[in-house]
Motif scaffolding. Structure first.
Motif, mmCIF file in Angstrom:
data_model
loop_
_atom_site.group_PDB
_atom_site.id
_atom_site.type_symbol
_atom_site.label_atom_id
_atom_site.label_comp_id
_atom_site.label_asym_id
_atom_site.label_seq_id
_atom_site.Cartn_x
_atom_site.Cartn_y
_atom_site.Cartn_z
ATOM 1 N N ARG A 101 -1.942 4.979 8.169
ATOM 2 C CA ARG A 101 -1.619 3.631 7.709
ATOM 3 C C ARG A 101 -0.121 3.449 7.468
ATOM 4 O O ARG A 101 0.408 2.355 7.641
ATOM 5 N N CYS A 104 1.358 2.588 10.641
ATOM 6 C CA CYS A 104 1.074 1.180 10.910
ATOM 7 C C CYS A 104 2.066 0.284 10.173
ATOM 8 O O CYS A 104 2.652 -0.633 10.750
ATOM 9 N N THR A 105 2.250 0.561 8.883
ATOM 10 C CA THR A 105 3.206 -0.201 8.084
ATOM 11 C C THR A 105 4.603 -0.137 8.679
ATOM 12 O O THR A 105 5.304 -1.155 8.782
ATOM 13 N N TYR A 126 1.874 6.003 15.871
ATOM 14 C CA TYR A 126 0.706 5.464 15.170
ATOM 15 C C TYR A 126 -0.575 5.804 15.917
ATOM 16 O O TYR A 126 -1.561 6.267 15.317
ATOM 17 N N GLN A 142 -5.164 -3.258 14.840
ATOM 18 C CA GLN A 142 -3.780 -3.466 14.418
ATOM 19 C C GLN A 142 -2.851 -3.668 15.615
ATOM 20 O O GLN A 142 -1.980 -4.552 15.597
ATOM 21 N N SER A 203 -1.396 -3.522 5.117
ATOM 22 C CA SER A 203 -1.807 -2.260 5.763
ATOM 23 C C SER A 203 -2.148 -1.196 4.750
ATOM 24 O O SER A 203 -2.985 -0.344 5.015
#
Length: 208
Positions: A101, A104-105, A126, A142, A203
């Protein structure tokens, strides 16, 4: 009473591990930083938490460091400091490359801040982290959202490749079929940036 039961009855509990001076000193410093974070003005809450993460890393307390770094990212994001949040996210990724995550952020922050070359690199990281953690479904959603939010041709190509790697060739094909004509420049307006920053906030869960 059976012999084994007698032994168990009279057996003393193991003594707790002694608290070393270094551990005690770290705990005290962390308490001070926690208090600073609680009392900080809006916009400054992330700094003590980031420092707490650094202290934990110096003492090889990696799990605690990751928790503090994650809290620092969230504080910076909610206080409107995406650049600072991105810096801590990069640090966390170096320490814990499997932080799905947080990757992702970081990718969302790259997109929002206009670091599109970095976004192309980080979306690949990611995907790799998501596959190792068997979180492909989360990553597919995402990446599709990222590709739908920005119009940069290079990132959309990277997103299509990412979706193929995640096993969603249909979604990858849809992205390739909807390239803007002519290709959009590698910039985005403030509205797009805000959408990216909001996605970065949601996220959450940095270590997972």
């Amino acid at each position: 009473m059976a012999p084994f039961a007698m032994k168990r009855w009279f057996q003393s509990n193991p003594a707790p591990a002694p608290v070393t001076p270094a551990v005690a000193a770290l705990s005290e410093r962390l308490k001070v930083l926690e208090k600073e974070a609680d009392e900080a003005r809006l916009g400054f809450r992330g700094t003590p938490l980031n420092r707490a993460g650094d202290l934990c890393m110096q003492e090889k307390e990696t799990t605690r460091a990751l928790e503090y770094y994650g809290r620092a990212i969230d504080a910076y994001l909610h206080d409107g400091h995406p650049e600072l949040a991105r810096g801590v996210a990069q640090k966390l990724i170096r320490v814990h490359p499997n932080a799905v995550r947080t990757y992702c952020t970081l990718t969302w922050l790259d997109l929002g801040l206009g670091y599109l070359a970095d976004a192309r690199t980080h979306v690949g990281g990611y995907v790799s982290a998501a596959r190792r953690a068997r979180r492909e479904d989360l990553a597919i959603g995402q990446v599709k959202q990222m590709a739908a939010t920005v119009t940069d041709l290079g990132f959309r190509e990277a997103a299509a490749t990412a979706l193929e790697d995640l096993g969603d060739r249909a979604a990858a094909g849809e992205i390739l079929e909807t390239f803007p004509t002519p290709p959009a420049p590698e910039t985005q307006d403030g509205e797009v940036s805000e959408r990216c920053f909001e996605a970065a906030k949601s996220s959450g869960g940095r270590q997972s």
